[in-house]
Design a protein around this motif. Structure first.
Motif, PDB file in Angstrom:
ATOM      1  N   ALA A 276      35.801 104.809  14.101  1.00  0.00           N
ATOM      2  CA  ALA A 276      34.862 104.423  13.049  1.00  0.00           C
ATOM      3  C   ALA A 276      33.949 103.297  13.525  1.00  0.00           C
ATOM      4  CB  ALA A 276      35.636 104.000  11.799  1.00  0.00           C
ATOM      5  N   VAL A 277      34.525 102.341  14.242  1.00  0.00           N
ATOM      6  CA  VAL A 277      33.718 101.233  14.769  1.00  0.00           C
ATOM      7  C   VAL A 277      32.735 101.762  15.804  1.00  0.00           C
ATOM      8  CG1 VAL A 277      33.816  99.133  16.179  1.00  0.00           C
ATOM      9  CG2 VAL A 277      35.417  99.443  14.295  1.00  0.00           C
ATOM     10  N   HIS A 278      33.228 102.623  16.669  1.00  0.00           N
ATOM     11  CA  HIS A 278      32.375 103.179  17.711  1.00  0.00           C
ATOM     12  C   HIS A 278      31.212 103.976  17.110  1.00  0.00           C
ATOM     13  CE1 HIS A 278      31.153 104.685  21.548  1.00  0.00           C
ATOM     14  NE2 HIS A 278      31.381 105.941  21.212  1.00  0.00           N
ATOM     15  N   ALA A 279      31.498 104.683  16.009  1.00  0.00           N
ATOM     16  CA  ALA A 279      30.454 105.482  15.354  1.00  0.00           C
ATOM     17  C   ALA A 279      29.562 104.629  14.453  1.00  0.00           C
ATOM     18  CB  ALA A 279      31.108 106.598  14.546  1.00  0.00           C
ATOM     19  N   LYS A 280      29.844 103.334  14.397  1.00  0.00           N
ATOM     20  CA  LYS A 280      29.081 102.389  13.558  1.00  0.00           C
ATOM     21  C   LYS A 280      29.085 102.810  12.089  1.00  0.00           C
ATOM     22  CE  LYS A 280      25.917 100.525  17.023  1.00  0.00           C
ATOM     23  NZ  LYS A 280      26.352 101.068  18.270  1.00  0.00           N
ATOM     24  N   GLN A 281      30.220 103.320  11.643  1.00  0.00           N
ATOM     25  CA  GLN A 281      30.350 103.719  10.235  1.00  0.00           C
ATOM     26  C   GLN A 281      31.121 102.637   9.484  1.00  0.00           C
ATOM     27  OE1 GLN A 281      32.140 107.599  10.066  1.00  0.00           O
ATOM     28  NE2 GLN A 281      30.295 108.616  10.779  1.00  0.00           N
ATOM     29  N   ASP A 282      30.368 101.696   8.935  1.00  0.00           N
ATOM     30  CA  ASP A 282      31.027 100.584   8.242  1.00  0.00           C
ATOM     31  C   ASP A 282      31.839 101.064   7.036  1.00  0.00           C
ATOM     32  OD1 ASP A 282      29.778  99.097  10.101  1.00  0.00           O
ATOM     33  OD2 ASP A 282      28.700  97.782   8.727  1.00  0.00           O
ATOM     34  N   ASP A 283      31.345 102.094   6.367  1.00  0.00           N
ATOM     35  CA  ASP A 283      32.095 102.624   5.218  1.00  0.00           C
ATOM     36  C   ASP A 283      33.464 103.137   5.651  1.00  0.00           C
ATOM     37  OD1 ASP A 283      30.065 102.007   3.574  1.00  0.00           O
ATOM     38  OD2 ASP A 283      29.323 104.053   3.295  1.00  0.00           O
ATOM     39  N   SER A 284      33.476 103.814   6.790  1.00  0.00           N
ATOM     40  CA  SER A 284      34.757 104.337   7.280  1.00  0.00           C
ATOM     41  C   SER A 284      35.672 103.204   7.716  1.00  0.00           C
ATOM     42  CB  SER A 284      34.531 105.293   8.453  1.00  0.00           C
ATOM     43  OG  SER A 284      33.750 106.375   8.025  1.00  0.00           O
ATOM     44  N   VAL A 285      35.069 102.171   8.333  1.00  0.00           N
ATOM     45  CA  VAL A 285      35.875 101.007   8.732  1.00  0.00           C
ATOM     46  C   VAL A 285      36.523 100.401   7.485  1.00  0.00           C
ATOM     47  CG1 VAL A 285      35.812  98.689   9.725  1.00  0.00           C
ATOM     48  CG2 VAL A 285      34.441 100.507  10.742  1.00  0.00           C
ATOM     49  N   LEU A 286      35.730 100.233   6.448  1.00  0.00           N
ATOM     50  CA  LEU A 286      36.256  99.639   5.217  1.00  0.00           C
ATOM     51  C   LEU A 286      37.343 100.518   4.598  1.00  0.00           C
ATOM     52  CD1 LEU A 286      36.130  97.420   3.087  1.00  0.00           C
ATOM     53  CD2 LEU A 286      34.292  98.670   1.960  1.00  0.00           C
ATOM     54  N   THR A 287      37.118 101.818   4.617  1.00  0.00           N
ATOM     55  CA  THR A 287      38.140 102.724   4.074  1.00  0.00           C
ATOM     56  C   THR A 287      39.437 102.592   4.849  1.00  0.00           C
ATOM     57  OG1 THR A 287      36.384 104.234   3.454  1.00  0.00           O
ATOM     58  CG2 THR A 287      38.597 105.131   3.467  1.00  0.00           C
ATOM     59  N   GLY A 288      39.312 102.516   6.173  1.00  0.00           N
ATOM     60  CA  GLY A 288      40.505 102.347   7.006  1.00  0.00           C
ATOM     61  C   GLY A 288      41.210 101.032   6.696  1.00  0.00           C
ATOM     62  N   LEU A 289      40.437  99.976   6.509  1.00  0.00           N
ATOM     63  CA  LEU A 289      41.039  98.670   6.191  1.00  0.00           C
ATOM     64  C   LEU A 289      41.780  98.729   4.849  1.00  0.00           C
ATOM     65  CD1 LEU A 289      38.111  96.260   7.176  1.00  0.00           C
ATOM     66  CD2 LEU A 289      40.152  96.783   8.493  1.00  0.00           C
ATOM     67  N   MET A 290      41.154  99.361   3.875  1.00  0.00           N
ATOM     68  CA  MET A 290      41.794  99.456   2.558  1.00  0.00           C
ATOM     69  C   MET A 290      43.059 100.302   2.619  1.00  0.00           C
ATOM     70  SD  MET A 290      40.041  97.605   0.533  1.00  0.00           S
ATOM     71  CE  MET A 290      39.639  96.502   1.882  1.00  0.00           C
ATOM     72  N   GLU A 291      43.014 101.343   3.439  1.00  0.00           N
ATOM     73  CA  GLU A 291      44.204 102.188   3.588  1.00  0.00           C
ATOM     74  C   GLU A 291      45.325 101.399   4.279  1.00  0.00           C
ATOM     75  OE1 GLU A 291      45.167 104.768   2.303  1.00  0.00           O
ATOM     76  OE2 GLU A 291      46.684 105.678   3.579  1.00  0.00           O
TER      77      GLU A 291
END
Lengths: 421, 434
Positions: A276-291
């Protein structure tokens, strides 16, 4: 050993490493969650006989308790008094005072602030990581400086070096004291009072400095450069400032450590985050953090008190009576593992419905600072994940350590430069 | 012309047919449906290629949800047989197929033989009259892909699959000549499917899920990526039925005891407002939803030509939906998307906890309103609503490519370069990229 009163407050010194800490960690990290999950299966609303306590572990029951904030009020008045923290929104009932304070905080926090906080967090994290070669104490060397940079640069609360540790520790201990349960021991009372003694003077000094020389780029400066506002007195500002900082520092510090703990222990989670970080998808990063936070939540219980005789289970055929004055121990981490609602709860699954993640609470007392916490967490983790973090190889000398419920030292081995996963 | 469907801007038409069962035949109808569910994959329905979803269920009048002590029990002497579906094309053609195709006719005869007044598929006029008379009007119908027919979807899924397989070869791994050879093979393979394109979309559908990303990729514990088509397994209750990874539900919620009609009117106007609104419906905010319909049932009709032996004592709200994954996830999403809609519709029904707002109450209420679905049919098992919408988008992108970029006089190298330049756009199935 009881610390001398003249010494500045130190959480680490009050909780020295040793058997007692290890047992405490084992009890809170392993035994308690297992017991609560068993209870969730057997009885999601469990009245403990002979006590004033009702333990809530089911997902639906937890949402019901949170949605009925008038019937189930927050029981933190006495603790707030000990901390001399009047007007803390999470400790207020649904009263005009609550809405007044909520509005005041909303006035202090403007939507554009998210961008500013994001910049501060990113700049600080990247600077620290640029100066780090191999190993890093994630909590003390990255999380703490980033969080304090926001306190200083965004809120405008300058913390002198000699007061930094008591201020940071005091916030953490104050928060721990506030949410630690309905019964207050003498030792807890002393700890809470000592902790907060390291915080209020810093805030008062910062307010005085901002009043004398307001910097409009900071929250405090904005307040003072706007001129006096009779509806928003300095006393209210003091409380709102404490709410923002005292609510944000401990939870972000705790959450960061727990998230990193999940990422280091689960290959799939780490892989998802790095992609997610590599793809620069902040939304996905946040989703991963929340999970990750759902998997390893920051606090074992939140507390409520029945304001009147009522029952739980509205809208179902099975109702559980709750008498007035009963204390409800709501186990949010267990609720987020409830198999009746959450499929494969132990699995790190960022694709699951966001509705099952109640990491910021639910409905009325939903965390007011969720947006700042999200921003800071995303920026910190984006920065560190580009360096391929792994458990430190020199860990025999640098032990990971928990102080009470807080991750205190978490050593990471980092790659030398950012690389694609 | 089928009544009550003309107002939906969709190439799909819903039918909700509720007929009384013959005396003593209710349990036989149930048994027949359950056996059919076990032994049949309903290939005949799939072979028709115009049915998206269908469900057959026996509705026990004695077991209609009674969610309030104020609600009287219904006193019908018989049960009902409910058939809900959505299909493409004209209503007459649809019913004609039931009667004119021999094996479908046999199937229909068996499915409805337990219903009162079923005249048999032939003569067709009587059969159409039977269907028409027992069909109830939808107050709201929503489809996640309103412009697409079943054949469009099948074609789009095939095109997407071929394109993904074709683009699996990394750039630089083959020569332009080899690329063109593979390319022509791919184009030849998808050519029959390119002609099956959806018509202009009647309206724009939002895809974002409030509060989170509609991530459809999950990761296993060993770190291997896997495609996740649905958020969870089917609900393991008889109250829902499913085929593949979709779940079909039917929930009947009591609105108010007759003769009162005020709340029913309010709910009807609330639903009508959503139907008439130009802004996306709250259902459009739920990416796991394939289709949904709402009906207000104020009475259940008797056999055609006979006097009613009883009438409903309560008005009901019938909610039928096809979703991916768990019902709870969908209800949470619906509530988050538009709490006022959920509160204004189900929150006004009998037995809904008064003055309470929160997704937990909607979940509990719908769970208590569920009717068992005995025989479900899903046109595209294993394909989520998002997958279908992405496939339709990729299909459309490929048509654009063939029309705008692809030229027969391009050299192999030009073709390869153009393809690689457009690949990201071609495979972009997100509606945000439109």
């Amino acid at each position: 050993m009881k610390p001398a009163t003249s010494e500045p407050f130190s959480l680490a010194r009050r909780n020295p490493p040793g058997l007692r800490q290890n047992l405490s960690r084992f009890a809170f990290a392993v035994v308690l969650p297992a017991l609560m999950r068993l209870l969730c299966r057997l009885s999601p609303v469990c009245r403990i006989p002979g006590t004033n306590l009702v333990i809530i572990t089911g997902f639906d029951s937890t949402q019901e308790v949170y949605s009925r904030h008038v019937d189930f009020e927050v029981p933190y008045e006495e603790r707030v008094k000990i901390l001399r923290w009047q007007g803390f929104v999470l400790a207020l009932q649904d009263t005009p005072e609550y809405h007044d304070m909520y509005d005041n905080i909303s006035r202090l926090w403007q939507p554009a602030d998210t961008t500013r906080v994001q910049e501060i967090a990113r700049r600080t994290a990247e600077t620290i990581l640029a100066e780090t070669w191999e190993e890093l104490d994630f909590i003390q060397d990255l999380v703490k400086p980033v969080l304090m940079a926001i306190v200083e640069q965004h809120y405008g609360v300058t913390v002198p070096d000699e007061q930094l540790q008591p201020f940071f520790d005091g916030n953490l201990a104050g928060s721990g004291f506030l949410f630690s349960g309905p019964w207050i021991t003498k030792k807890q009372r002393e700890t809470g009072a000592a902790a907060i003694d390291g915080v209020w003077p810093v805030l008062d000094a910062a307010m005085a400095a901002a009043c004398a020389n307001p910097d409009p780029t900071t929250v405090l400066g904005r307040y003072y450069s706007g001129g006096p506002d009779p509806a928003f007195s300095e006393a209210k500002l003091r409380s709102a400032l404490m709410t923002m900082i005292g609510g944000y520092l401990p939870t972000c510090a705790n959450a960061s450590g727990r998230i990193m703990d999940v990422l280091l222990s689960r290959k799939d989670a780490m892989q998802f985050m790095q992609e997610a970080v590599h793809a620069k998808q902040d939304d996905s990063v946040l989703t991963g953090l929340m999970e990750a936070l759902r998997v390893n939540y920051i606090i074992p219980f939140l507390w409520r008190r029945a304001a009147q005789d009522t029952y739980l289970g509205e809208g179902t055929t099975r109702r559980r009576t709750v008498r007035k004055g009963k204390i409800l121990a709501v186990s949010l981490p267990t609720a987020m593992y409830d198999r009746r609602r959450i499929e494969h709860p132990k699995r790190f699954d960022p694709g699951r419905s966001p509705a099952v993640r109640m990491v910021y609470g639910h409905q009325f007392h939903h965390c007011i600072g969720a947006s700042i916490a999200n921003t800071v967490l995303v920026e910190m983790f984006k920065a560190v994940l580009t360096r391929q973090p792994a458990p430190a190889r020199k860990a025999k000398n640098r032990k990971n350590r928990w102080v009470g419920a807080y991750p205190w030292n978490l050593w990471l081995a980092l790659s030398k430069a950012s690389a694609a996963p | 012309m089928k009544p009550g469907v003309g107002e939906f801007r969709s190439r799909q038409q819903p039918i909700t047919h509720i007929a009384p069962t013959r005396p003593g035949m209710s349990w036989l109808a149930w048994l027949f449906l359950m056996v059919l569910r076990r032994i049949s994959k309903l290939k005949m329905a799939r072979g028709l290629e115009f049915i998206h979803f269908a469900q057959w269920q026996r509705v026990r009048t004695k077991k209609l949800p009674r969610l309030s002590p104020d609600q009287p029990a219904e006193n019908f002497s018989h049960d009902f047989f409910m058939f809900t579906t959505n299909y493409n094309g004209d209503w007459d053609q649809y019913i004609d197929t039931f009667a004119r195709v021999a094996h479908i006719r046999r199937g229909m005869w068996w499915l409805w033989r337990f219903s009162q007044g079923f005249p048999g598929p032939i003569p067709l006029r009587n059969f159409k009259q039977f269907i028409h008379y027992q069909t109830y009007s939808e107050a709201l119908y929503y489809s996640a892909y309103p412009a697409a027919t079943v054949r469009n979807i099948a074609a789009a899924l095939e095109v997407k699959r071929e394109l993904e397989a074709f683009s699996a070869v990394r750039p630089g791994e083959e020569t332009p000549a080899a690329f063109k050879k593979r390319y022509l093979g791919m184009v030849t393979a998808i050519a029959p499917n390119l002609g099956s394109a959806p018509g202009p979309a009647p309206y724009v559908i939002a895809t974002s899920q409030p509060g989170g990303l509609p991530a459809m990729v999950t990761y296993t514990r060993n770190g291997k990526r896997k495609r996740k088509l649905a958020l969870g397994p089917l609900l393991g209750r008889l109250a829902t039925g499913g085929g593949g990874e979709q779940t079909l539900i039917a929930a009947m919620s009591p609105i108010e005891v007759k003769p009162a009609h005020a709340v029913t009117k309010e709910i009807a106007s609330r639903i009508a407002a959503v139907n008439a609104s130009t802004s996306p419906s709250p259902f459009a905010m739920c990416p796991m939803l394939h289709m949904a319909r709402l009906l207000i049932i104020d009475d259940l009709r008797p056999k055609l030509g006979s006097r009613p032996s009883a009438s409903l004592r309560t008005n009901y709200l019938l909610f039928v939906a096809a979703i991916d994954g768990r019902l709870e996830d969908f209800l949470d999403c619906l509530y988050t998307a538009d709490p006022d809609f959920a509160q204004g519709v189900w929150g006004r029904c009998l037995g809904y906890p008064e003055g309470r707002d929160g997704p937990v109450y909607l979940r509990r209420y719908i769970a208590r309103s569920l009717l068992p679905v005995q025989l479900p049919f899903v046109g595209f098992p294993g394909h989520s609503a998002l997958d279908i919408r992405r496939a339709l988008r990729v299909h459309s992108n490929m048509l654009d490519w063939m029309g705008d970029v692809h030229r027969t006089d391009m050299s192999d190298a030009e073709l390869m370069a153009a393809w690689q330049g457009q690949l990201a756009v071609l495979l972009a199935g997100d509606e945000a990229t439109r």
